[in-house]
Scaffold this active site. Sequence first.
Site, PDB file in Angstrom:
ATOM      1  CD  GLU A  84      -7.073  -6.320   2.934  1.00  0.00           C
ATOM      2  OE1 GLU A  84      -6.730  -5.726   1.211  1.00  0.00           O
ATOM      3  OE2 GLU A  84      -6.629  -5.732   3.905  1.00  0.00           O
TER       4      GLU A  84
ATOM      5  CD  GLU B 166      -7.071  -0.374   1.367  1.00  0.00           C
ATOM      6  OE1 GLU B 166      -7.178   0.819   1.549  1.00  0.00           O
ATOM      7  OE2 GLU B 166      -6.144  -1.379   1.671  1.00  0.00           O
TER       8      GLU B 166
ATOM      9  NE  ARG C 127      -9.174   8.379   4.823  1.00  0.00           N
ATOM     10  CZ  ARG C 127      -9.499   7.527   5.402  1.00  0.00           C
ATOM     11  NH1 ARG C 127      -9.213   6.273   5.550  1.00  0.00           N
ATOM     12  NH2 ARG C 127     -10.346   8.040   6.736  1.00  0.00           N
TER      13      ARG C 127
ATOM     14  CG  HIS D 293      -7.815   4.117   1.492  1.00  0.00           C
ATOM     15  ND1 HIS D 293      -7.902   4.197   2.904  1.00  0.00           N
ATOM     16  CD2 HIS D 293      -9.067   4.395   0.632  1.00  0.00           C
ATOM     17  CE1 HIS D 293      -9.454   4.312   2.884  1.00  0.00           C
ATOM     18  NE2 HIS D 293      -9.762   4.977   1.782  1.00  0.00           N
TER      19      HIS D 293
ATOM     20  CB  THR E  42      -6.039   4.069   9.889  1.00  0.00           C
ATOM     21  OG1 THR E  42      -5.455   3.424   9.300  1.00  0.00           O
ATOM     22  CG2 THR E  42      -5.819   4.155  11.542  1.00  0.00           C
ATOM     23  CB  THR E  43      -9.580   1.787   7.340  1.00  0.00           C
ATOM     24  OG1 THR E  43      -8.671   2.308   6.758  1.00  0.00           O
ATOM     25  CG2 THR E  43     -11.173   1.394   7.358  1.00  0.00           C
TER      26      THR E  43
ATOM     27  CG  HIS F 205       0.512   6.121   4.484  1.00  0.00           C
ATOM     28  ND1 HIS F 205      -0.039   7.207   5.204  1.00  0.00           N
ATOM     29  CD2 HIS F 205      -0.057   5.106   5.375  1.00  0.00           C
ATOM     30  CE1 HIS F 205      -1.491   6.894   5.950  1.00  0.00           C
ATOM     31  NE2 HIS F 205      -0.910   5.023   5.786  1.00  0.00           N
TER      32      HIS F 205
ATOM     33  CG  ASN G 208      -2.016   1.203   1.609  1.00  0.00           C
ATOM     34  OD1 ASN G 208      -1.918   2.031   0.988  1.00  0.00           O
ATOM     35  ND2 ASN G 208      -3.457   0.862   1.575  1.00  0.00           N
TER      36      ASN G 208
ATOM     37  CG  HIS H   5      -5.757  -1.412   9.384  1.00  0.00           C
ATOM     38  ND1 HIS H   5      -4.382  -1.024  10.696  1.00  0.00           N
ATOM     39  CD2 HIS H   5      -5.615  -0.928   8.880  1.00  0.00           C
ATOM     40  CE1 HIS H   5      -5.716   0.153  10.214  1.00  0.00           C
ATOM     41  NE2 HIS H   5      -5.967   0.936   9.256  1.00  0.00           N
TER      42      HIS H   5
ATOM     43  NE  ARG I 151      -7.514  11.388   5.798  1.00  0.00           N
ATOM     44  CZ  ARG I 151      -8.204  11.519   6.975  1.00  0.00           C
ATOM     45  NH1 ARG I 151      -7.580   9.572   7.842  1.00  0.00           N
ATOM     46  NH2 ARG I 151      -9.368  10.970   7.411  1.00  0.00           N
ATOM     47  CG  HIS I 152      -3.282   8.954   2.048  1.00  0.00           C
ATOM     48  ND1 HIS I 152      -4.433   8.427   1.056  1.00  0.00           N
ATOM     49  CD2 HIS I 152      -4.083   8.817   2.669  1.00  0.00           C
ATOM     50  CE1 HIS I 152      -5.136   6.924   1.520  1.00  0.00           C
ATOM     51  NE2 HIS I 152      -4.957   7.650   2.960  1.00  0.00           N
TER      52      HIS I 152
HETATM   53  N1  PXP Z   1      -5.710  -3.309   4.266  1.00  0.00           N
HETATM   54  C1  PXP Z   1      -7.331  -2.239   4.089  1.00  0.00           C
HETATM   55  C2  PXP Z   1      -8.511  -2.794   3.839  1.00  0.00           C
HETATM   56  C3  PXP Z   1      -7.000  -0.862   4.939  1.00  0.00           C
HETATM   57  O1  PXP Z   1      -7.394  -0.203   4.541  1.00  0.00           O
HETATM   58  C4  PXP Z   1      -5.445  -0.549   4.899  1.00  0.00           C
HETATM   59  C5  PXP Z   1      -4.673   0.977   5.384  1.00  0.00           C
HETATM   60  O2  PXP Z   1      -4.938   1.466   4.197  1.00  0.00           O
HETATM   61  C6  PXP Z   1      -3.789  -1.758   4.869  1.00  0.00           C
HETATM   62  C7  PXP Z   1      -4.560  -2.919   4.387  1.00  0.00           C
HETATM   63  C8  PXP Z   1      -3.052  -1.765   5.308  1.00  0.00           C
HETATM   64  O3  PXP Z   1      -2.901  -1.145   6.459  1.00  0.00           O
HETATM   65  P1  PXP Z   1      -1.362  -0.519   7.518  1.00  0.00           P
HETATM   66  O4  PXP Z   1      -1.406   0.377   6.467  1.00  0.00           O
HETATM   67  O5  PXP Z   1      -1.806  -0.569   8.436  1.00  0.00           O
HETATM   68  O6  PXP Z   1      -0.048  -1.886   6.990  1.00  0.00           O
END
Ligand code: PXP
Length: 247
Positions: free
Chosen positions: A154, A73, A48, A46, A103-104, A13, A10, A197, A52-53
């Site tokens: 997931e 996402e 959003r 993602h 965060t989610t 960030h 992902n 996550h 924001r990112h």
């Molecule tokens: N999976 C999903 C569905 C998420 O929303 C996120 C965070 O955006 C992640 C995985 C990745 O999480 P992390 O950034 O904490 O590794």
Amino acid sequence: MMDRQRLGVNIDHVATIRNARGGMYPDPVRAALMAEIAGADGITAHLREDRRHIRDEDIEALVAALTIPLNFEMASTSEMQEIALRFRPHAICIVPEKREERTTEGGLEVANDKNRLSDFIKPLLDLGCRVSLFVEPDERQLEASAEIGATVVELHTGAYCDYHAEGSNRFALDELARISRCSVFANNLGLEVHAGHGLTFENVSPIAAIPQVRELNIGHFLIGESVFVGLDNAISQMRRLMVEARL
Ligand code: PXP
């Protein structure tokens, strides 16, 4: 030995750092291409609601540049549905979204929102996208996910990771058992199981070792670690831990 588990990286960030100053760098697409070279099986981003990112133009650039699958996402809003239908990503992961959250937090409420979500995902499935629902490890949510025709679930590993970080070992083990049990349950319902996550080098192995978990999606830790060791090294080390957990 179990089959190879996929690693989705992902890159949200990287965009967070870029946006802290405005401008063009660091570029999330460059990070995605480097992740691909370092052995990522897919890229997760993602978009959003508050941008924001990741921004719309990042998604467009990722779709154009990537040769590995993009896991897009998004929240279940009509704006996002329209964007997904336009870009036709390989996979779409529906996540809950609250404006004020960092965060989610928590999984999607599927069981009490079956009709709406079923209508929401139908055009995405019809387009040939793999549709994943980001849910808590909870049998009720998994049953509902299968009922509405999702391809993938997931499982949210956030609670497990939080307990692990706090040193609450008993709670972490309980949560791990729940994720493990739900992975079997979901797999038996015909759902492909992913997890993610909060995963780090410290906590990934027991999750990676669950046979039914076919893919991990990892972001924040990998991007942070790349400050110290580089993105390619961070990804290779994560991959190594995932492989070793399944030997
Ligand atoms: N999976 C999903 C569905 C998420 O929303 C996120 C965070 O955006 C992640 C995985 C990745 O999480 P992390 O950034 O904490 O590794």
